[in-house]
Motif scaffolding. Structure first.
Motif, PDB file in Angstrom:
ATOM      1  N   PRO A 171       0.818  -1.184  -0.097  1.00 15.31           N
ATOM      2  CA  PRO A 171      -0.079  -0.111   0.152  1.00 15.31           C
ATOM      3  C   PRO A 171       0.918   1.293  -0.009  1.00 15.31           C
ATOM      4  O   PRO A 171       0.531   2.326  -0.650  1.00 15.31           O
ATOM      5  N   LEU A 172       2.070   1.190   0.510  1.00 13.76           N
ATOM      6  CA  LEU A 172       3.056   2.525   0.498  1.00 13.76           C
ATOM      7  C   LEU A 172       3.355   2.720  -0.651  1.00 13.76           C
ATOM      8  O   LEU A 172       3.388   3.817  -1.352  1.00 13.76           O
ATOM      9  N   ALA A 173       3.960   1.636  -1.480  1.00 15.28           N
ATOM     10  CA  ALA A 173       4.417   1.656  -2.990  1.00 15.28           C
ATOM     11  C   ALA A 173       3.219   2.455  -3.672  1.00 15.28           C
ATOM     12  O   ALA A 173       3.641   3.103  -4.633  1.00 15.28           O
ATOM     13  N   ALA A 174       1.995   1.894  -3.501  1.00 10.20           N
ATOM     14  CA  ALA A 174       0.873   2.324  -4.476  1.00 10.20           C
ATOM     15  C   ALA A 174       0.541   3.504  -4.220  1.00 10.20           C
ATOM     16  O   ALA A 174       0.316   4.458  -5.261  1.00 10.20           O
ATOM     17  N   ALA A 175       0.613   3.944  -2.985  1.00 11.95           N
ATOM     18  CA  ALA A 175       0.307   5.316  -2.604  1.00 11.95           C
ATOM     19  C   ALA A 175       1.495   6.526  -3.224  1.00 11.95           C
ATOM     20  O   ALA A 175       1.207   7.495  -3.371  1.00 11.95           O
ATOM     21  N   VAL A 176       2.528   6.072  -2.988  1.00 11.27           N
ATOM     22  CA  VAL A 176       3.789   6.895  -3.571  1.00 11.27           C
ATOM     23  C   VAL A 176       3.647   6.943  -5.053  1.00 11.27           C
ATOM     24  O   VAL A 176       3.857   7.917  -5.648  1.00 11.27           O
ATOM     25  N   ARG A 177       3.354   6.016  -5.873  1.00 12.70           N
ATOM     26  CA  ARG A 177       3.266   6.029  -7.282  1.00 12.70           C
ATOM     27  C   ARG A 177       2.047   6.678  -7.672  1.00 12.70           C
ATOM     28  O   ARG A 177       2.168   7.221  -8.708  1.00 12.70           O
ATOM     29  N   ALA A 178       0.844   6.840  -6.924  1.00 13.67           N
ATOM     30  CA  ALA A 178      -0.051   7.395  -7.323  1.00 13.67           C
ATOM     31  C   ALA A 178       0.252   9.207  -7.096  1.00 13.67           C
ATOM     32  O   ALA A 178      -0.447   9.990  -7.803  1.00 13.67           O
ATOM     33  N   ALA A 179       1.166   9.323  -6.230  1.00 12.19           N
ATOM     34  CA  ALA A 179       1.612  10.872  -6.226  1.00 12.19           C
ATOM     35  C   ALA A 179       2.572  11.215  -7.466  1.00 12.19           C
ATOM     36  O   ALA A 179       2.559  12.216  -7.791  1.00 12.19           O
ATOM     37  N   VAL A 180       3.719  10.136  -7.351  1.00  9.69           N
ATOM     38  CA  VAL A 180       4.661  10.457  -8.447  1.00  9.69           C
ATOM     39  C   VAL A 180       5.069   9.164  -8.976  1.00  9.69           C
ATOM     40  O   VAL A 180       5.259   8.030  -8.539  1.00  9.69           O
ATOM     41  N   PRO A 181       4.968   8.911 -10.376  1.00  4.84           N
ATOM     42  CA  PRO A 181       5.434   7.812 -11.124  1.00  4.84           C
ATOM     43  C   PRO A 181       6.794   7.318 -10.801  1.00  4.84           C
ATOM     44  O   PRO A 181       7.851   8.054 -11.283  1.00  4.84           O
ATOM     45  N   LEU A 182       6.844   6.445 -10.331  1.00  2.00           N
ATOM     46  CA  LEU A 182       7.997   5.625 -10.254  1.00  2.00           C
ATOM     47  C   LEU A 182       8.085   4.096 -10.374  1.00  2.00           C
ATOM     48  O   LEU A 182       7.010   3.547 -10.307  1.00  2.00           O
ATOM     49  N   SER A 183       9.378   3.511 -10.817  1.00  2.00           N
ATOM     50  CA  SER A 183       9.152   2.079 -11.182  1.00  2.00           C
ATOM     51  C   SER A 183       9.008   1.164  -9.930  1.00  2.00           C
ATOM     52  O   SER A 183       9.496   1.438  -8.808  1.00  2.00           O
ATOM     53  N   GLU A 184       8.262   0.158 -10.097  1.00  2.00           N
ATOM     54  CA  GLU A 184       8.151  -0.757  -9.161  1.00  2.00           C
ATOM     55  C   GLU A 184       9.452  -1.402  -8.826  1.00  2.00           C
ATOM     56  O   GLU A 184       9.627  -1.710  -7.438  1.00  2.00           O
ATOM     57  N   ARG A 185      10.360  -1.850  -9.759  1.00  2.00           N
ATOM     58  CA  ARG A 185      11.678  -2.217  -9.421  1.00  2.00           C
ATOM     59  C   ARG A 185      12.388  -1.119  -8.292  1.00  2.00           C
ATOM     60  O   ARG A 185      13.018  -1.730  -7.478  1.00  2.00           O
ATOM     61  N   LEU A 186      12.606   0.188  -8.698  1.00  2.00           N
ATOM     62  CA  LEU A 186      12.944   0.882  -7.564  1.00  2.00           C
ATOM     63  C   LEU A 186      12.635   0.808  -6.174  1.00  2.00           C
ATOM     64  O   LEU A 186      13.279   0.649  -5.336  1.00  2.00           O
ATOM     65  N   LEU A 187      11.040   0.805  -6.231  1.00  2.00           N
ATOM     66  CA  LEU A 187      10.551   0.632  -4.877  1.00  2.00           C
ATOM     67  C   LEU A 187      10.657  -0.567  -4.127  1.00  2.00           C
ATOM     68  O   LEU A 187      10.949  -0.641  -2.835  1.00  2.00           O
ATOM     69  N   HIS A 188      10.722  -1.626  -4.875  1.00  2.00           N
ATOM     70  CA  HIS A 188      11.058  -2.673  -4.312  1.00  2.00           C
ATOM     71  C   HIS A 188      12.541  -2.818  -3.810  1.00  2.00           C
ATOM     72  O   HIS A 188      12.918  -3.366  -2.679  1.00  2.00           O
ATOM     73  N   GLY A 189      13.347  -2.328  -4.418  1.00  2.00           N
ATOM     74  CA  GLY A 189      14.864  -2.008  -4.059  1.00  2.00           C
ATOM     75  C   GLY A 189      14.935  -1.212  -2.845  1.00  2.00           C
ATOM     76  O   GLY A 189      15.676  -1.485  -1.945  1.00  2.00           O
ATOM     77  N   ASN A 190      13.934  -0.164  -2.835  1.00  2.00           N
ATOM     78  CA  ASN A 190      14.049   0.611  -1.618  1.00  2.00           C
ATOM     79  C   ASN A 190      13.827  -0.178  -0.179  1.00  2.00           C
ATOM     80  O   ASN A 190      14.217  -0.094   0.572  1.00  2.00           O
ATOM     81  N   ALA A 191      12.558  -0.877  -0.590  1.00  2.00           N
ATOM     82  CA  ALA A 191      12.202  -1.669   0.692  1.00  2.00           C
ATOM     83  C   ALA A 191      13.183  -2.610   1.212  1.00  2.00           C
ATOM     84  O   ALA A 191      13.073  -2.772   2.208  1.00  2.00           O
ATOM     85  N   ALA A 192      13.760  -3.347   0.140  1.00  2.00           N
ATOM     86  CA  ALA A 192      14.842  -4.397   0.416  1.00  2.00           C
ATOM     87  C   ALA A 192      16.013  -3.467   1.242  1.00  2.00           C
ATOM     88  O   ALA A 192      16.572  -4.067   2.076  1.00  2.00           O
ATOM     89  N   SER A 193      16.417  -2.323   0.608  1.00  2.00           N
ATOM     90  CA  SER A 193      17.243  -1.537   1.226  1.00  2.00           C
ATOM     91  C   SER A 193      16.971  -1.378   2.931  1.00  2.00           C
ATOM     92  O   SER A 193      17.681  -1.183   3.875  1.00  2.00           O
TER      93      SER A 193
END
Length: 242
Positions: free
Chosen positions: A148-170
């Motif tokens: 849900p966090l990634a979906a909310a951020v992507r709704a505000a500013v388009p970002l790749s899922e791969r980048l956001l998954h990498g952020n979560a892993a980091s």
């Protein structure tokens, strides 16, 4: 009346990203200033999360919304990963921080404050009696919090899922480094290793010893000429710079 649930003080002792407030009775309400997390995630240019991205970009000095959104997402992901991993390892329980049930308070500086309506009950063996609740944590952290966090951020500013998954892993690897000195040897690492082997975090990077190397970049190097790259970045130096 509400406050820190029994045992949750151990989380705050690890660091501010691990702290978690919770109701002490089913009828408790969140303290003043807290609002439902689902409201923070609301879509639209004037919604709290979108406004937070703009303010974060102003503080960074960046005019690229995707840079501000990515770095803000990394910090928010670190908050959820720390609180959930810490509770699973130290308390043998998984807190309920899904957007429809959790509450958030956004301070001027520092990590967001989190409040859950019910203290998490131990999910199986206690913290020293057996393995942490891997399946329960994967569902609660990845599906109920990070997605849900990634979906909310992507709704505000388009970002790749791969980048956001990498952020979560980091963020998860960072929480592990902070938590290990406070936990039984190997418990936190075994749990994080399992989470990084499961979708959607599988393939986001490599965990070796105390270090993590991600396969993507959070875009921090684009903040300014002197920003550089993060310690776990896929790049060894900012792209395009000698």
């Amino acid at each position: 009346m509400s406050g820190t649930a029994p045992g949750y003080g151990r989380l705050a002792a690890v660091g501010p990203y691990f702290a978690l407030d919770a109701a002490t009775a089913p009828t408790d309400l969140p303290p003043a200033g807290f609002r439902p997390l689902r409201e923070f995630y609301a879509p639209g240019p004037d919604a709290p999360l979108a406004a937070r991205v703009r303010e974060f970009g102003r503080r960074l000095g960046s005019n690229e919304p995707r840079v501000a959104a990515s770095i803000l997402h990394l910090g928010l992901a670190a908050r959820f990963c720390s609180a959930s991993l810490g509770a699973a390892v130290l308390l043998g329980a998984v807190p309920d921080l899904a957007p429809d049930r959790a509450y958030v308070r956004v301070p001027e500086q520092g990590p967001i404050d989190l409040w859950t309506p019910c203290p998490a009950a131990p999910d199986g063996p206690g913290p020293t009696d057996g393995p942490p609740p891997v399946d329960r944590l994967h569902h609660a952290l990845v599906h109920d919090q990070l997605e849900p966090l990634a979906a909310a951020v992507r709704a505000a500013v388009p970002l790749s899922e791969r980048l956001l998954h990498g952020n979560a892993a980091s963020a998860l690897a960072g929480a592990l480094r902070m938590l290990e000195p406070h936990a039984a040897p190997g418990r936190a690492r075994a749990l994080v290793t399992e989470l990084l082997d499961r979708p959607p975090l599988a393939g986001t990077g490599t965990l070796r010893g105390a270090g993590f190397r991600r396969n993507s970049c959070c875009l921090y190097y684009r903040v300014g000429p002197g920003a550089g790259v993060c310690g776990d970045c896929c790049f060894t130096r900012p792209p395009g710079r000698p």
